[in-house]
Enzyme design. Structure first.
Site, PDB file in Angstrom:
ATOM      1  N   ALA A  93       0.856  -1.191   0.000  1.00 46.15           N
ATOM      2  CA  ALA A  93       0.000   0.000   0.000  1.00 46.15           C
ATOM      3  C   ALA A  93       0.893   1.243   0.000  1.00 46.15           C
ATOM      4  O   ALA A  93       2.034   1.199   0.456  1.00 46.15           O
ATOM      5  CB  ALA A  93      -0.892  -0.017   1.233  1.00 46.15           C
TER       6      ALA A  93
ATOM      7  N   GLY B 101       0.099  -4.876   1.214  1.00 50.86           N
ATOM      8  CA  GLY B 101      -1.127  -4.876   0.413  1.00 50.86           C
ATOM      9  C   GLY B 101      -0.959  -5.594  -0.918  1.00 50.86           C
ATOM     10  O   GLY B 101      -1.914  -6.164  -1.454  1.00 50.86           O
TER      11      GLY B 101
ATOM     12  N   GLU C  53      -1.439  -9.110  -0.275  1.00 54.81           N
ATOM     13  CA  GLU C  53      -2.881  -9.327  -0.094  1.00 54.81           C
ATOM     14  C   GLU C  53      -3.602  -9.367  -1.443  1.00 54.81           C
ATOM     15  O   GLU C  53      -4.499 -10.181  -1.659  1.00 54.81           O
ATOM     16  CB  GLU C  53      -3.472  -8.230   0.807  1.00 54.81           C
TER      17      GLU C  53
ATOM     18  N   GLU D 234       4.111  -5.019   7.502  1.00 52.10           N
ATOM     19  CA  GLU D 234       3.296  -4.032   8.231  1.00 52.10           C
ATOM     20  C   GLU D 234       3.753  -3.881   9.675  1.00 52.10           C
ATOM     21  O   GLU D 234       3.747  -2.790  10.232  1.00 52.10           O
ATOM     22  CB  GLU D 234       1.811  -4.444   8.207  1.00 52.10           C
TER      23      GLU D 234
HETATM   24  N1  CAA Z   1       4.626   3.248  -0.553  1.00 49.27           N
HETATM   25  C1  CAA Z   1       5.069   4.404  -1.094  1.00 49.27           C
HETATM   26  N2  CAA Z   1       6.242   4.487  -1.762  1.00 49.27           N
HETATM   27  C2  CAA Z   1       6.996   3.379  -1.842  1.00 49.27           C
HETATM   28  C3  CAA Z   1       6.600   2.149  -1.296  1.00 49.27           C
HETATM   29  C4  CAA Z   1       5.332   2.112  -0.619  1.00 49.27           C
HETATM   30  N3  CAA Z   1       4.837   0.985  -0.111  1.00 49.27           N
HETATM   31  N4  CAA Z   1       7.548   1.229  -1.532  1.00 49.27           N
HETATM   32  C5  CAA Z   1       8.517   1.854  -2.223  1.00 49.27           C
HETATM   33  N5  CAA Z   1       8.199   3.142  -2.412  1.00 49.27           N
HETATM   34  C6  CAA Z   1       8.973   4.165  -3.129  1.00 49.27           C
HETATM   35  C7  CAA Z   1      10.166   4.613  -2.305  1.00 49.27           C
HETATM   36  O1  CAA Z   1       9.790   5.613  -1.389  1.00 49.27           O
HETATM   37  C8  CAA Z   1      11.095   5.103  -3.385  1.00 49.27           C
HETATM   38  O2  CAA Z   1      10.664   6.382  -3.803  1.00 49.27           O
HETATM   39  P1  CAA Z   1      11.775   7.580  -4.055  1.00 49.27           P
HETATM   40  O3  CAA Z   1      12.596   7.035  -5.216  1.00 49.27           O
HETATM   41  O4  CAA Z   1      10.935   8.746  -4.401  1.00 49.27           O
HETATM   42  O5  CAA Z   1      12.546   7.679  -2.802  1.00 49.27           O
HETATM   43  C9  CAA Z   1      10.826   4.168  -4.556  1.00 49.27           C
HETATM   44  O6  CAA Z   1       9.556   3.579  -4.283  1.00 49.27           O
HETATM   45  C10 CAA Z   1      11.852   3.041  -4.673  1.00 49.27           C
HETATM   46  O7  CAA Z   1      11.928   2.379  -3.424  1.00 49.27           O
HETATM   47  P2  CAA Z   1      13.299   2.138  -2.621  1.00 49.27           P
HETATM   48  O8  CAA Z   1      14.291   3.214  -2.943  1.00 49.27           O
HETATM   49  O9  CAA Z   1      12.949   1.935  -1.178  1.00 49.27           O
HETATM   50  O10 CAA Z   1      13.795   0.773  -3.299  1.00 49.27           O
HETATM   51  P3  CAA Z   1      14.735  -0.338  -2.647  1.00 49.27           P
HETATM   52  O11 CAA Z   1      15.085  -1.289  -3.738  1.00 49.27           O
HETATM   53  O12 CAA Z   1      15.826   0.269  -1.860  1.00 49.27           O
HETATM   54  O13 CAA Z   1      13.786  -1.121  -1.590  1.00 49.27           O
HETATM   55  C11 CAA Z   1      11.760  -2.183  -0.857  1.00 49.27           C
HETATM   56  C12 CAA Z   1      12.681  -1.853  -2.048  1.00 49.27           C
HETATM   57  C13 CAA Z   1      12.474  -3.130   0.110  1.00 49.27           C
HETATM   58  C14 CAA Z   1      10.509  -2.865  -1.413  1.00 49.27           C
HETATM   59  C15 CAA Z   1      11.390  -0.878  -0.111  1.00 49.27           C
HETATM   60  O14 CAA Z   1      10.937   0.080  -1.061  1.00 49.27           O
HETATM   61  C16 CAA Z   1      10.316  -1.025   0.932  1.00 49.27           C
HETATM   62  O15 CAA Z   1      10.591  -1.542   2.021  1.00 49.27           O
HETATM   63  N6  CAA Z   1       9.069  -0.562   0.619  1.00 49.27           N
HETATM   64  C17 CAA Z   1       7.987  -0.587   1.564  1.00 49.27           C
HETATM   65  C18 CAA Z   1       7.465  -1.992   1.774  1.00 49.27           C
HETATM   66  C19 CAA Z   1       6.332  -1.984   2.790  1.00 49.27           C
HETATM   67  O16 CAA Z   1       6.519  -1.685   3.956  1.00 49.27           O
HETATM   68  N7  CAA Z   1       5.122  -2.362   2.312  1.00 49.27           N
HETATM   69  C20 CAA Z   1       3.946  -2.438   3.158  1.00 49.27           C
HETATM   70  C21 CAA Z   1       3.167  -1.170   3.049  1.00 49.27           C
HETATM   71  S1  CAA Z   1       1.889  -1.096   4.250  1.00 49.27           S
HETATM   72  C22 CAA Z   1       0.655  -2.030   3.633  1.00 49.27           C
HETATM   73  O17 CAA Z   1       0.711  -2.573   2.541  1.00 49.27           O
HETATM   74  C23 CAA Z   1      -0.517  -2.096   4.606  1.00 49.27           C
HETATM   75  C24 CAA Z   1      -1.819  -2.551   4.146  1.00 49.27           C
HETATM   76  O18 CAA Z   1      -2.109  -3.754   4.030  1.00 49.27           O
HETATM   77  C25 CAA Z   1      -2.887  -1.568   4.008  1.00 49.27           C
END
Ligand code: CAA
Length: 258
Positions: free
Chosen positions: A66, A109, A112, A132
């Site tokens: 998400a 998400g 999911e 999460e």
């Molecule tokens: N939301 C918003 N932006 C995101 C994102 C997310 N879930 N995941 C990645 N991005 C963005 C980053 O902010 C980054 O943007 P910028 O270039 O503007 O900084 C871009 O995508 C590339 O990401 P990274 O630089 O972080 O890439 P990486 O290769 O270093 O890492 C990753 C990849 C491990 C997937 C890392 O991006 C990450 O940990 N992302 C978040 C994963 C996460 O926590 N997902 C769960 C979200 S909560 C959810 O889903 C809850 C629900 O059920 C409602």
């Protein structure tokens, strides 16, 4: 097809394709994207040419979850009033089979969303997971429920408590995916699965999907009653007459979906 902002769609043969298309943010699922996915699936459900759908992501991965930017400042009332889970519920009840072609990350998400698909083909480098907990929240779109039903309580607790990522071989072992292939072959393999479904009588596929989803939720008795009704219903279809006649006449059946 329609103009979407966050996804791309197309129909090829009998397959409807949906590609998540926010690669700069790893296809982070904002509310607009979820609504568009639902709208595209709904369109495909109503399109007689489409007999199966393939859901995939553009760029480095399927999706990284998400959109964290969208919800970082939200309170519980905001989350409640966003009413986003209505769209998720409707995605889970799409009538036609959905094949997820998942590569790179499918986190939060996005995992999911993958679990809402009926079949999952993944690339060998895939990483599923529920991070999460690392953000101070928990899954909210069915993650604790669907993962537990699929993989059992013990592994679900481990993955949900720690946010540890799940590899393709683990996902295969625990019945989360149907098959793992190289990244290069991912779409080809998903299309092969979709075509093997597309040649089947659509009403049988529709009622099988409905019955299996019901079985996940129901007692054995309720599930069997539901299955029986669907089984009986198929005897009103032209495809049942055609399928059985073709068998007796030793020829290939010509299914029309009626
Ligand atoms: N939301 C918003 N932006 C995101 C994102 C997310 N879930 N995941 C990645 N991005 C963005 C980053 O902010 C980054 O943007 P910028 O270039 O503007 O900084 C871009 O995508 C590339 O990401 P990274 O630089 O972080 O890439 P990486 O290769 O270093 O890492 C990753 C990849 C491990 C997937 C890392 O991006 C990450 O940990 N992302 C978040 C994963 C996460 O926590 N997902 C769960 C979200 S909560 C959810 O889903 C809850 C629900 O059920 C409602």
């Amino acid at each position: 097809m329609s103009n979407f902002e966050y996804i791309e769609t197309r129909v090829e043969g009998n397959i409807g394709f949906i590609e998540l298309n926010r690669p700069k943010v790893l296809n982070a699922l904002n509310r607009g994207m979820i609504s568009e996915i639902l709208a595209a699936m709904d369109n495909f459900d109503r399109n007689d040419d489409v007999r199966a759908m393939i859901l995939s992501g553009k760029g480095r991965c399927f999706a990284a979850g998400a959109d964290i930017d969208e919800m970082a400042e939200a309170g519980s009332v905001d989350i409640e009033l966003m009413n986003q889970f209505t769209d998720w519920d409707r995605i889970a009840w799409i009538k036609k089979p959905i094949i997820g072609a998942i590569h790179g990350f499918a986190l939060g998400g996005a995992f999911e969303l993958a679990l809402c698909c009926d079949l999952l083909i993944a690339s060998e480098d895939v990483e599923f997971g529920f991070p999460e907990v690392l953000l101070g929240v928990m899954p909210g779109a069915g993650g604790t429920v669907r993962l537990t039903k699929l993989a059992g309580k013990t592994k679900a607790m481990e993955w949900l408590f720690t946010g540890r990522r799940i590899s393709a071989s683990e996902a295969l072992h625990f019945g989360i995916i149907n098959k793992a292939v190289s990244k290069e072959l991912l779409l080809e393999e998903a299309v092969r699965f979709a075509n093997s479904i597309a040649v089947q009588p659509p009403l049988s596929i529709r009622f099988i999907k409905e019955s299996v989803l019901k079985a996940i939720d129901a007692s054995i008795y309720e599930g069997m009653q539901f299955e029986r009704k669907n089984f009986s219903m198929l005897f009103s279809s032209q495809d049942q007459k055609e399928g059985m006649k073709a068998f007796i006449e030793k020829r290939k059946a010509n299914f029309t979906g009626k």
